[in-house]
Design a protein around this motif. Structure first.
Motif, PDB file in Angstrom:
ATOM      1  N   SER A  86      -1.836   8.602  10.326  1.00 32.94           N
ATOM      2  CA  SER A  86      -1.652   9.644   9.314  1.00 32.94           C
ATOM      3  C   SER A  86      -1.608   9.085   7.904  1.00 32.94           C
ATOM      4  O   SER A  86      -1.478   9.844   6.945  1.00 32.94           O
ATOM      5  N   CYS A  87      -1.677   7.793   7.758  1.00 32.45           N
ATOM      6  CA  CYS A  87      -1.473   7.202   6.429  1.00 32.45           C
ATOM      7  C   CYS A  87      -2.786   7.101   5.649  1.00 32.45           C
ATOM      8  O   CYS A  87      -3.702   6.395   6.077  1.00 32.45           O
ATOM      9  N   PRO A  88      -2.861   7.767   4.501  1.00 28.70           N
ATOM     10  CA  PRO A  88      -4.100   7.677   3.711  1.00 28.70           C
ATOM     11  C   PRO A  88      -4.326   6.290   3.122  1.00 28.70           C
ATOM     12  O   PRO A  88      -5.435   5.948   2.733  1.00 28.70           O
ATOM     13  N   GLY A 129       0.775  -1.244   0.000  1.00 29.20           N
ATOM     14  CA  GLY A 129       0.000   0.000   0.000  1.00 29.20           C
ATOM     15  C   GLY A 129       0.799   1.282   0.000  1.00 29.20           C
ATOM     16  O   GLY A 129       0.297   2.343  -0.388  1.00 29.20           O
ATOM     17  N   CYS A 130       2.039   1.232   0.427  1.00 29.78           N
ATOM     18  CA  CYS A 130       2.774   2.491   0.633  1.00 29.78           C
ATOM     19  C   CYS A 130       3.160   3.145  -0.707  1.00 29.78           C
ATOM     20  O   CYS A 130       3.743   2.499  -1.587  1.00 29.78           O
ATOM     21  N   VAL A 131       2.809   4.441  -0.830  1.00 34.92           N
ATOM     22  CA  VAL A 131       3.187   5.182  -2.034  1.00 34.92           C
ATOM     23  C   VAL A 131       4.315   6.185  -1.737  1.00 34.92           C
ATOM     24  O   VAL A 131       4.609   7.055  -2.537  1.00 34.92           O
ATOM     25  N   HIS A 132       4.883   6.043  -0.532  1.00 28.27           N
ATOM     26  CA  HIS A 132       6.016   6.896  -0.133  1.00 28.27           C
ATOM     27  C   HIS A 132       5.689   8.383  -0.240  1.00 28.27           C
ATOM     28  O   HIS A 132       6.494   9.172  -0.721  1.00 28.27           O
ATOM     29  N   CYS A 133       4.511   8.729   0.224  1.00 28.56           N
ATOM     30  CA  CYS A 133       4.097  10.136   0.172  1.00 28.56           C
ATOM     31  C   CYS A 133       4.706  10.966   1.297  1.00 28.56           C
ATOM     32  O   CYS A 133       4.736  12.185   1.231  1.00 28.56           O
ATOM     33  N   GLY A 134       5.135  10.308   2.356  1.00 28.45           N
ATOM     34  CA  GLY A 134       5.763  11.028   3.461  1.00 28.45           C
ATOM     35  C   GLY A 134       4.788  11.656   4.442  1.00 28.45           C
ATOM     36  O   GLY A 134       5.212  12.348   5.379  1.00 28.45           O
ATOM     37  N   MET A 135       3.486  11.416   4.277  1.00 31.20           N
ATOM     38  CA  MET A 135       2.521  12.053   5.173  1.00 31.20           C
ATOM     39  C   MET A 135       2.622  11.553   6.620  1.00 31.20           C
ATOM     40  O   MET A 135       2.155  12.198   7.540  1.00 31.20           O
ATOM     41  N   CYS A 136       3.206  10.384   6.793  1.00 27.18           N
ATOM     42  CA  CYS A 136       3.300   9.831   8.158  1.00 27.18           C
ATOM     43  C   CYS A 136       4.556  10.312   8.888  1.00 27.18           C
ATOM     44  O   CYS A 136       4.689  10.111  10.097  1.00 27.18           O
ATOM     45  N   ASP A 137       5.472  10.927   8.185  1.00 23.56           N
ATOM     46  CA  ASP A 137       6.793  11.198   8.774  1.00 23.56           C
ATOM     47  C   ASP A 137       6.723  11.962  10.104  1.00 23.56           C
ATOM     48  O   ASP A 137       7.334  11.570  11.093  1.00 23.56           O
TER      49      ASP A 137
HETATM   50  S1  SF4 Z   1       1.714   7.882   4.877  1.00 26.97           S
HETATM   51 FE1  SF4 Z   1       3.654   6.813   5.189  1.00 26.97          FE
HETATM   52  S2  SF4 Z   1       3.128   4.614   5.132  1.00 26.97           S
HETATM   53 FE2  SF4 Z   1       1.385   5.745   4.279  1.00 26.97          FE
HETATM   54  S3  SF4 Z   1       1.728   5.739   2.081  1.00 26.97           S
HETATM   55 FE3  SF4 Z   1       2.621   7.638   2.827  1.00 26.97          FE
HETATM   56  S4  SF4 Z   1       4.762   7.127   3.274  1.00 26.97           S
HETATM   57 FE4  SF4 Z   1       3.673   5.190   3.019  1.00 26.97          FE
END
Ligand code: SF4
Ligand code: SF4
Length: 588
Positions: A113-115, A30-38
């Protein structure tokens, strides 16, 4: 020349294929490496320039293995999905160990935080499980897991030490209360409740066992503690070893079935609650054996059902509450502790954020057993320290033994000047015991149970002052005390009683409350405040219907005893004898 995979790596790959549940695969792909969870992660906050602290980097370590072995993208675009960078050597495994055990407490905050709903902590636990499968783990994890496998508890507590501690706490409780039934029942078949604890309580904080026993006693609970299968913690959750997880949970479940209890009550331990109540049934591969609940819920029910009474003024200090990640984020258990905390304390201040969004104490995921990562852990604890400091609290309350240790560590490191308590501490302190359960030297809300004294003249050599305005009552009391061998002096008013107490220094004063002029309450307060006679024990002998209300709110120590009129003469003698002896024992 390309390096060959070691045997351990091959074993890990094999093991991974057994872990691919729908939940795990969903998070792997599932991870798209959006960085929203950082920014959710306390490690990222503490090390903002280090990309290796991001949740996606940590999860990618197991993701790479998955892509290389189970996903078409790993075959077609290995360079794109990292499948060409899988671990190959034992040194690589050491690096993975430091990432999965040393930079993630499996707190699950990033998941909120992960969409895409990626559960990084679950993936990190998978990686830990793969590593422990091939024997790669921090030394602390190895030792604790071994103890839990071999001795049945994670702190290596021997059975005899555990039982000795229960006996010790039981004796102390009995002594405190003066009731031979206020004990800790062990291995009682057919009890309603089986109480399971964290071994930390036996080893470092047995006071919490006594406090829980006091609460059970006050509630009149039919409860027991098991001889074995008593450890509610489960290092399988931290090490990723489902086999250990299932074995630990099964010990508790089997014991509950053997004793025939209706319910397992789990003492305040976040990961113990999660492991026993939720995960354990899956690891053990069985259905829910009996009802299971946190002791916080049990105590809250006792208050709400009127089984125990609590006085919040006993806990007046400013308090804040820290949510254990396992209780709150993973267990949905956050309103109950707050409700109980508000019932037993006066000044509760939330920290922000809280509940499911609360930051980890940084002691989670077994971090307290991995001393090699302590500096990094404490650096990541700054956000938690700032949260606590902002509340101005003197006491941080938490329902988790692991969090107690994590919080104490960071409180010391960041010099916050507060202490950590659990709800059982506060409930025990706030308890208002029924009259028949009061400790003997607090026998102020009612008559204490004393046995008839069988010796002749049990009050020989004692001097007793009787203060009562009614001549016939005075005569009765004097006669009873004299027949028991006491020297008796008497007064018909409060003023006269005080003067005689000063002059004769009796061993006991028998005091009526309803007297003309200076009444018994005023006399009592003056006796307590007058130098030279303030320590003389007082037994109130009265027919006053509102006795409790008129005397117990006074700003002086309560009377040592109380007897309602009409008075039985055997009881009067036994009572006087008990109070005098008890006072002397205390003085010695
Ligand atoms: S929020 Fe984190 S775990 Fe979720 S998709 Fe983005 S980088 Fe991956
Ligand atoms: S589970 Fe917690 S410690 Fe681990 S990456 Fe996520 S937020 Fe950070």
């Amino acid at each position: 020349m390309a390096k060959a995979k070691t045997h351990k790596i091959k074993m890990m790959e094999e093991q991974l294929s057994k872990k691919l549940s729908r939940q795990v695969v969903g998070s792997l792909v599932g991870c798209v490496h959006c960085g929203m969870c950082d920014q959710s992660c306390h490690y990222v906050l503490a090390f903002p320039d280090d990309h290796k602290m991001t949740p996606s980097y940590k999860a990618d370590q197991v993701r790479k293995l998955f892509k290389a072995n189970h996903d078409w993208t790993g075959s077609v675009f290995p360079w794109w999905v990292g499948a060409d960078k899988v671990p190959l050597t034992d040194d690589d495994l050491e690096t993975l160990k430091d990432i999965s055990f040393g930079t993630c407490t499996n707190c699950r905050r990033c998941t909120l935080s992960c969409p895409m709903g990626v559960d990084t902590a679950t993936l990190n636990r998978v990686m830990r499980g793969l590593l422990t499968h091939v024997g790669v783990m921090p030394e602390g994890v190895r030792v604790v897991s071994k103890d839990q496998w071999e001795l049945g508890n994670q702190m290596g507590v021997l059975k005899e030490d555990y039982l000795d501690t229960l006996e010790w706490m039981s004796e102390e409780l009995e002594e405190d209360l003066g009731h031979d039934k206020a004990t800790i029942p062990v291995e009682k078949k057919g009890a309603k409740v089986m109480y399971c604890i964290n071994p930390r309580e036996v080893k470092y904080d047995p006071r919490t066992i006594k406090e829980a026993a006091l609460v059970f006693w006050a509630a009149g609970e039919d409860w027991t503690m098991p001889e074995d299968g008593w450890d509610n913690t489960n290092f399988g959750l931290f090490s990723g070893d489902d086999g250990l997880g299932g074995a630990c949970a099964k010990r508790e479940y089997d014991k509950a079935r053997e004793l025939g209890v209706e319910k397992i009550v789990i003492s305040e331990c976040g990961h113990g609650f999660r492991s026993t109540r939720f995960e354990g049934v899956n690891w053990a591969g069985e259905g829910t054996p009996v009802e299971m609940e946190s002791s916080v819920q049990t105590m809250l029910n006792y208050v709400k059902e009127g089984r125990i009474k609590v006085d919040p003024t006993k806990n007046p200090e400013r308090m804040t509450f820290h949510d254990s990640c396992n209780n709150a984020r993973s267990g949905g258990f956050f309103e109950e502790p707050r409700e109980l905390l508000r019932l037993v304390s006066m000044d509760f201040q939330e920290m922000y954020p809280n509940r499911a969004e609360n930051y980890c104490c940084t002691g989670g995921g077994g971090a307290m057993s991995m001393s090699e990562y302590t500096p990094k852990r404490l650096q990541s604890a700054k956000v938690k320290a700032d949260q606590i400091r902002a509340t101005g609290a003197k006491i941080v309350v938490t329902s988790c033994h692991n969090c107690v240790d994590g919080l104490q560590d960071l409180i010391k490191h960041y010099d916050l000047g507060c202490e950590v308590k659990q709800l059982v501490d506060l409930v025990a302190k706030a308890l208002v015991l029924d009259d028949d359960k009061k400790p003997a030297d607090e026998a102020t809300l009612g008559e204490i149970a004393v046995e008839k004294v069988e010796v002749s003249e049990p009050l020989a050599g004692r001097k007793i002052l009787v203060v009562d305005d009614e001549e016939d009552v005075r005569t009765f009391l004097i006669t009873v005390f004299e027949d028991a061998g006491a020297e008796v002096i008497s007064a018909s008013s409060g003023d006269e009683g005080i003067a005689m107490a000063l002059e004769h220094q009796p061993d006991l004063i028998s005091l009526d409350l309803s007297m003309p002029g200076k009444d018994g309450v005023e006399t009592f307060v003056e006796l307590r405040k007058t130098e030279g006679i303030s320590e003389i024990p007082v037994c109130v002998v009265t027919g006053h219907p509102e006795f409790r209300q008129v005397i117990y709110d006074r700003p002086v120590a309560p009377p040592e005893g109380y007897l309602g009129k009409p008075v039985d003469d055997d009881k009067l003698v036994a009572y006087a004898h008990h109070i005098i002896e008890h006072r002397e024992e205390k003085a010695n």
